[in-house]
Scaffold this motif. Structure first.
Motif, mmCIF file in Angstrom:
data_model
loop_
_atom_site.group_PDB
_atom_site.id
_atom_site.type_symbol
_atom_site.label_atom_id
_atom_site.label_comp_id
_atom_site.label_asym_id
_atom_site.label_seq_id
_atom_site.Cartn_x
_atom_site.Cartn_y
_atom_site.Cartn_z
ATOM 1 N N VAL A 1 46.717 51.609 46.815
ATOM 2 C CA VAL A 1 46.298 50.307 46.276
ATOM 3 C C VAL A 1 46.456 50.362 44.764
ATOM 4 O O VAL A 1 45.947 51.271 44.104
ATOM 5 N N HIS A 2 47.165 49.396 44.208
ATOM 6 C CA HIS A 2 47.364 49.316 42.762
ATOM 7 C C HIS A 2 46.245 48.458 42.172
ATOM 8 O O HIS A 2 46.204 47.250 42.381
ATOM 9 N N VAL A 3 45.352 49.102 41.423
ATOM 10 C CA VAL A 3 44.157 48.409 40.963
ATOM 11 C C VAL A 3 44.489 47.251 40.030
ATOM 12 O O VAL A 3 43.790 46.233 40.020
ATOM 13 N N GLU A 4 45.572 47.378 39.248
ATOM 14 C CA GLU A 4 45.912 46.281 38.331
ATOM 15 C C GLU A 4 46.315 45.036 39.113
ATOM 16 O O GLU A 4 45.995 43.904 38.717
ATOM 17 N N HIS A 5 47.001 45.217 40.246
ATOM 18 C CA HIS A 5 47.340 44.071 41.091
ATOM 19 C C HIS A 5 46.089 43.509 41.758
ATOM 20 O O HIS A 5 45.967 42.302 41.947
ATOM 21 N N LEU A 6 45.184 44.396 42.084
ATOM 22 C CA LEU A 6 43.936 43.989 42.731
ATOM 23 C C LEU A 6 43.152 43.051 41.831
ATOM 24 O O LEU A 6 42.661 42.001 42.276
ATOM 25 N N GLU A 7 43.023 43.393 40.563
ATOM 26 C CA GLU A 7 42.280 42.555 39.626
ATOM 27 C C GLU A 7 42.909 41.172 39.501
ATOM 28 O O GLU A 7 42.211 40.153 39.494
ATOM 29 N N HIS A 8 44.212 41.140 39.402
ATOM 30 C CA HIS A 8 44.921 39.854 39.307
ATOM 31 C C HIS A 8 44.667 39.003 40.544
ATOM 32 O O HIS A 8 44.402 37.793 40.451
ATOM 33 N N ASP A 9 44.745 39.622 41.721
ATOM 34 C CA ASP A 9 44.583 38.873 42.971
ATOM 35 C C ASP A 9 43.146 38.391 43.156
ATOM 36 O O ASP A 9 42.918 37.325 43.745
ATOM 37 N N LEU A 10 42.182 39.168 42.667
ATOM 38 C CA LEU A 10 40.781 38.727 42.733
ATOM 39 C C LEU A 10 40.568 37.491 41.858
ATOM 40 O O LEU A 10 39.919 36.523 42.269
ATOM 41 N N VAL A 11 41.109 37.525 40.657
ATOM 42 C CA VAL A 11 40.994 36.362 39.760
ATOM 43 C C VAL A 11 41.628 35.138 40.415
ATOM 44 O O VAL A 11 41.077 34.030 40.374
ATOM 45 N N GLU A 12 42.779 35.335 41.048
ATOM 46 C CA GLU A 12 43.469 34.222 41.709
ATOM 47 C C GLU A 12 42.644 33.676 42.874
ATOM 48 O O GLU A 12 42.539 32.452 43.058
ATOM 49 N N LEU A 13 42.038 34.570 43.658
ATOM 50 C CA LEU A 13 41.220 34.130 44.783
ATOM 51 C C LEU A 13 40.064 33.260 44.309
ATOM 52 O O LEU A 13 39.809 32.177 44.874
ATOM 53 N N PHE A 14 39.361 33.708 43.272
ATOM 54 C CA PHE A 14 38.184 32.957 42.833
ATOM 55 C C PHE A 14 38.580 31.647 42.148
ATOM 56 O O PHE A 14 37.829 30.672 42.180
ATOM 57 N N SER A 15 39.783 31.619 41.573
ATOM 58 C CA SER A 15 40.298 30.359 41.034
ATOM 59 C C SER A 15 40.591 29.373 42.162
ATOM 60 O O SER A 15 40.255 28.179 42.071
ATOM 61 N N LEU A 16 41.190 29.858 43.236
ATOM 62 C CA LEU A 16 41.471 29.003 44.395
ATOM 63 C C LEU A 16 40.175 28.490 45.024
ATOM 64 O O LEU A 16 40.095 27.335 45.447
ATOM 65 N N ARG A 17 39.166 29.350 45.078
ATOM 66 C CA ARG A 17 37.863 28.921 45.594
ATOM 67 C C ARG A 17 37.273 27.827 44.714
ATOM 68 O O ARG A 17 36.759 26.828 45.224
ATOM 69 N N GLY A 18 37.351 28.011 43.397
ATOM 70 C CA GLY A 18 36.838 26.990 42.488
ATOM 71 C C GLY A 18 37.533 25.654 42.653
ATOM 72 O O GLY A 18 36.918 24.597 42.511
ATOM 73 N N ASP A 19 38.828 25.711 42.975
ATOM 74 C CA ASP A 19 39.596 24.478 43.204
ATOM 75 C C ASP A 19 39.343 23.877 44.586
ATOM 76 O O ASP A 19 39.909 22.835 44.906
ATOM 77 N N ALA A 20 38.520 24.545 45.403
ATOM 78 C CA ALA A 20 38.256 24.117 46.777
ATOM 79 C C ALA A 20 39.537 24.036 47.588
ATOM 80 O O ALA A 20 39.697 23.169 48.454
ATOM 81 N N ASN A 21 40.446 24.972 47.319
ATOM 82 C CA ASN A 21 41.719 25.034 48.047
ATOM 83 C C ASN A 21 41.512 25.918 49.271
ATOM 84 O O ASN A 21 41.850 27.108 49.263
ATOM 85 N N LEU A 22 40.966 25.356 50.328
ATOM 86 C CA LEU A 22 40.577 26.128 51.502
ATOM 87 C C LEU A 22 41.774 26.778 52.177
ATOM 88 O O LEU A 22 41.684 27.913 52.662
#
Length: 390
Positions: free
Chosen positions: A100-121
């Motif tokens: 697991v590449h931790v730098e990619h993990l951080e980016h993907d976590l930020v993207e997930l929470f952004s999508l959640r904030g946008d209510a993009n189910l």
């Protein structure tokens, strides 16, 4: 398993459940502690089914609230992602040795929470299986509390997705795994897990049980936490308690949680976003508005809501969409049907995917369409978006 509703409108399920049992309206109304007139209006789509009334009716039927409301269908094409997600959740303690590449993990976590904030189910559904698998694997490899905190954060997002659709088996499993990860993490993660556990009680209509979970977690946070994390944990817990107490129309408990939330919010100059979790002065206002509507203080809710929307608000779609739904509830209760239509249209504009599955939006749509019939082009447009035949 919750019944899937083919068209929006949880209140439509009340009559179906009553007829299935062969009960007369008088009998159900008496069991639920409401008037026959009110029950008739709910069944005829002349009055929206609120969560509080829904809980009373679900109790009368002997079923959970989420079963009465009905589950929402998954986003189009999401079945394979949900199947994969369930498999990853089951394998919580069975990690693989994939790198697991931790730098990619951080980016993907930020993207997930952004999508959640946008209510993009739909996008959240697609992103969760792979991301959850990777954060679990990495936490097992490192064993560090901060990595288990990531796991708990992603399970909170799983709970959020499942609760929005009222997939309660998945929601409850997500909270169970979230708690297991939080126990290996930190006090803030444990407080958020308690908040989400109380959410499962809220979704099931056991408001008193949810309050007990919140109260226990508040005591724990007050005794063990310090600094900024303490105020964030207490604020989130008090907001959940506020919602639960409002559904019970328990004025004293509402005020206790309002005071607690405001004390915590006063420690923040602006709302903070910690891994997709928002707390601060604005989110506190949003929750107070919703609870004012639950408490039938509709004029107060409208005054506060309109004042808030005139300002420079910063909260994302996942919070602003429900705000418009609650303003629509307040306007409908005050017999401002056109205003209610406008507010519901705003909810669809801000968070269309959430509006499609949210029980409040579904129920408001059912009632407003019934009341207006074909006389209002805005209602006709809403009916087309929601898939409700005129």
């Amino acid at each position: 398993m919750s019944a899937e509703i083919p068209t929006p409108g949880p209140g439509a399920n009340v009559k179906a459940e009553r007829m299935k049992r062969g009960w007369l309206q008088d009998y159900l109304a008496a069991r639920a502690g409401m008037s026959k007139s009110l029950l008739g209006k709910i069944e005829r789509a002349q009055r929206p089914l609120t969560q509080g009334m829904g809980a009373a009716l679900a109790n009368a039927f002997g079923i959970p609230l989420d079963e009465l409301l009905g589950s929402a269908p998954p986003p189009a094409g999401a079945e394979d992602f949900l199947k994969e997600l369930r498999g990853v959740m089951r394998r919580f303690d069975l990690p693989t040795d994939e790198p697991v590449h931790v730098e990619h993990l951080e980016h993907d976590l930020v993207e997930l929470f952004s999508l959640r904030g946008d209510a993009n189910l739909a996008a959240v559904t697609k992103a969760l299986p792979g991301l959850l698998k990777r954060v679990q694997n990495y936490a097992h490899q490192s064993g560090l509390p901060e990595d288990w905190a990531r796991v708990a954060d992603v399970y909170s997002a799983v709970y959020w997705l499942a609760a929005r659709h009222r997939w309660m088996a998945m929601a409850e499993l997500a909270v169970m795994k979230q708690q297991q990860a939080a126990e290996r993490s930190n006090a803030l993660a444990r407080a958020v897990a308690a908040r989400d556990e109380a959410g499962t009680f809220l979704n099931g209509g056991d408001f008193a049980g949810g309050l007990a979970v919140v109260d226990q977690a508040v005591v724990q946070a007050e005794a063990t936490m310090r600094g900024r994390a303490r105020y964030l944990a207490l604020g989130l817990l008090h907001l959940r308690g506020l919602t639960l107490a409002g559904r019970l129309e328990d004025k004293n408990t509402v005020q206790r949680h309002v005071k607690g939330a405001r004390r915590a919010a006063a420690q923040f100059d602006a709302d903070v976003d910690v891994q997709g979790i928002h707390f601060g002065p604005e989110n506190t206002i949003i929750h107070i508005i919703a609870t004012n509507v639950d408490m039938k203080q509709n004029a107060d809710a409208l005054d506060e809501g309109e004042r808030y929307l005139r300002g420079d608000f910063t909260l994302p779609a996942t919070r602003i969409g429900p705000l418009h739904m609650n303003l629509a509830r307040a306007k409908l209760a005050l017999k401002d049907r056109d205003g209610a239509v406008d507010s519901l249209a705003d909810a669809w504009k801000v968070a269309p995917q959430m509006a499609r599955v949210h029980p409040t939006s579904q129920e408001l749509g059912r009632v407003l369409i019934s009341l207006h019939k074909r006389s209002n082009p805005k209602v006709t447009a809403l009916a087309k978006k929601a898939g409700i035949p005129l």
